[in-house]
Design a protein around this motif. Structure first.
Motif, PDB file in Angstrom:
ATOM      1  N   THR A 295       0.917  -1.311  -0.071  1.00 35.91           N
ATOM      2  CA  THR A 295      -0.117  -0.091  -0.129  1.00 35.91           C
ATOM      3  C   THR A 295       0.732   1.280   0.043  1.00 35.91           C
ATOM      4  O   THR A 295       2.146   1.227   0.426  1.00 35.91           O
ATOM      5  CB  THR A 295      -0.695  -0.019   1.304  1.00 35.91           C
ATOM      6  N   ASP A 296       0.406   2.356  -0.489  1.00 40.93           N
ATOM      7  CA  ASP A 296       1.161   3.516  -0.333  1.00 40.93           C
ATOM      8  C   ASP A 296       1.802   3.832   1.243  1.00 40.93           C
ATOM      9  O   ASP A 296       2.768   4.485   1.326  1.00 40.93           O
ATOM     10  CB  ASP A 296       0.268   4.918  -0.700  1.00 40.93           C
ATOM     11  N   THR A 297       0.818   3.346   2.023  1.00 39.96           N
ATOM     12  CA  THR A 297       1.216   3.817   3.736  1.00 39.96           C
ATOM     13  C   THR A 297       2.322   2.873   4.026  1.00 39.96           C
ATOM     14  O   THR A 297       3.257   3.502   4.554  1.00 39.96           O
ATOM     15  CB  THR A 297       0.073   3.293   4.435  1.00 39.96           C
ATOM     16  N   GLN A 298       2.453   1.801   3.299  1.00 38.48           N
ATOM     17  CA  GLN A 298       3.726   0.726   3.465  1.00 38.48           C
ATOM     18  C   GLN A 298       4.856   1.139   2.801  1.00 38.48           C
ATOM     19  O   GLN A 298       5.873   1.178   3.491  1.00 38.48           O
ATOM     20  CB  GLN A 298       3.106  -0.697   3.160  1.00 38.48           C
ATOM     21  N   ILE A 299       4.635   1.868   1.810  1.00 37.29           N
ATOM     22  CA  ILE A 299       5.779   2.333   0.910  1.00 37.29           C
ATOM     23  C   ILE A 299       6.442   3.508   1.558  1.00 37.29           C
ATOM     24  O   ILE A 299       7.501   3.730   1.456  1.00 37.29           O
ATOM     25  CB  ILE A 299       5.430   2.524  -0.559  1.00 37.29           C
ATOM     26  N   ASP A 300       5.586   4.460   2.211  1.00 34.86           N
ATOM     27  CA  ASP A 300       5.656   5.398   2.707  1.00 34.86           C
ATOM     28  C   ASP A 300       6.429   5.270   4.032  1.00 34.86           C
ATOM     29  O   ASP A 300       7.627   6.024   4.310  1.00 34.86           O
ATOM     30  CB  ASP A 300       4.589   6.573   3.116  1.00 34.86           C
ATOM     31  N   ARG A 301       6.079   4.300   4.632  1.00 37.24           N
ATOM     32  CA  ARG A 301       6.861   4.010   5.966  1.00 37.24           C
ATOM     33  C   ARG A 301       8.187   3.561   5.799  1.00 37.24           C
ATOM     34  O   ARG A 301       9.215   3.860   6.499  1.00 37.24           O
ATOM     35  CB  ARG A 301       5.868   2.885   6.752  1.00 37.24           C
TER      36      ARG A 301
END
Length: 86
Positions: free
Chosen positions: A70-76
């Protein structure tokens, strides 16, 4: 934490420190190439030094990277790598 790791190799001279840093934050990594091909036992007879390859295997770190991140995982993952360098 994030643990599914595919090949998203990042060459970095501080690989082991970055790996420990990411691990401490629940982000799994992997060492994709732990040994060069020419250093494998099957190639011992034909061994010749390959200094670039030998250095590279000490620097490459595989980061979490899979098709359904997810975008959230990539950002993290990205934010944590940036945090390491700042």
């Amino acid at each position: 934490g994030v643990t599914g790791v595919q090949t998203c190799a990042l060459p970095i001279s501080e690989r082991d420190r970055l790996r420990a840093f990411l691990d401490s934050r629940g982000i799994g990594t992997n060492i994709h190439y732990a040994t060069t091909t020419h250093q494998q036992p099957a190639y011992k007879t034909w061994y010749r030094p390959c200094p670039v390859a030998e250095r590279t295997v000490t620097e490459i770190l595989s980061l979490p990277c899979w098709y359904s991140m997810t975008d959230t995982q990539i950002d993290r993952v990205a934010d944590t790598v940036v945090e390491f360098f700042t």
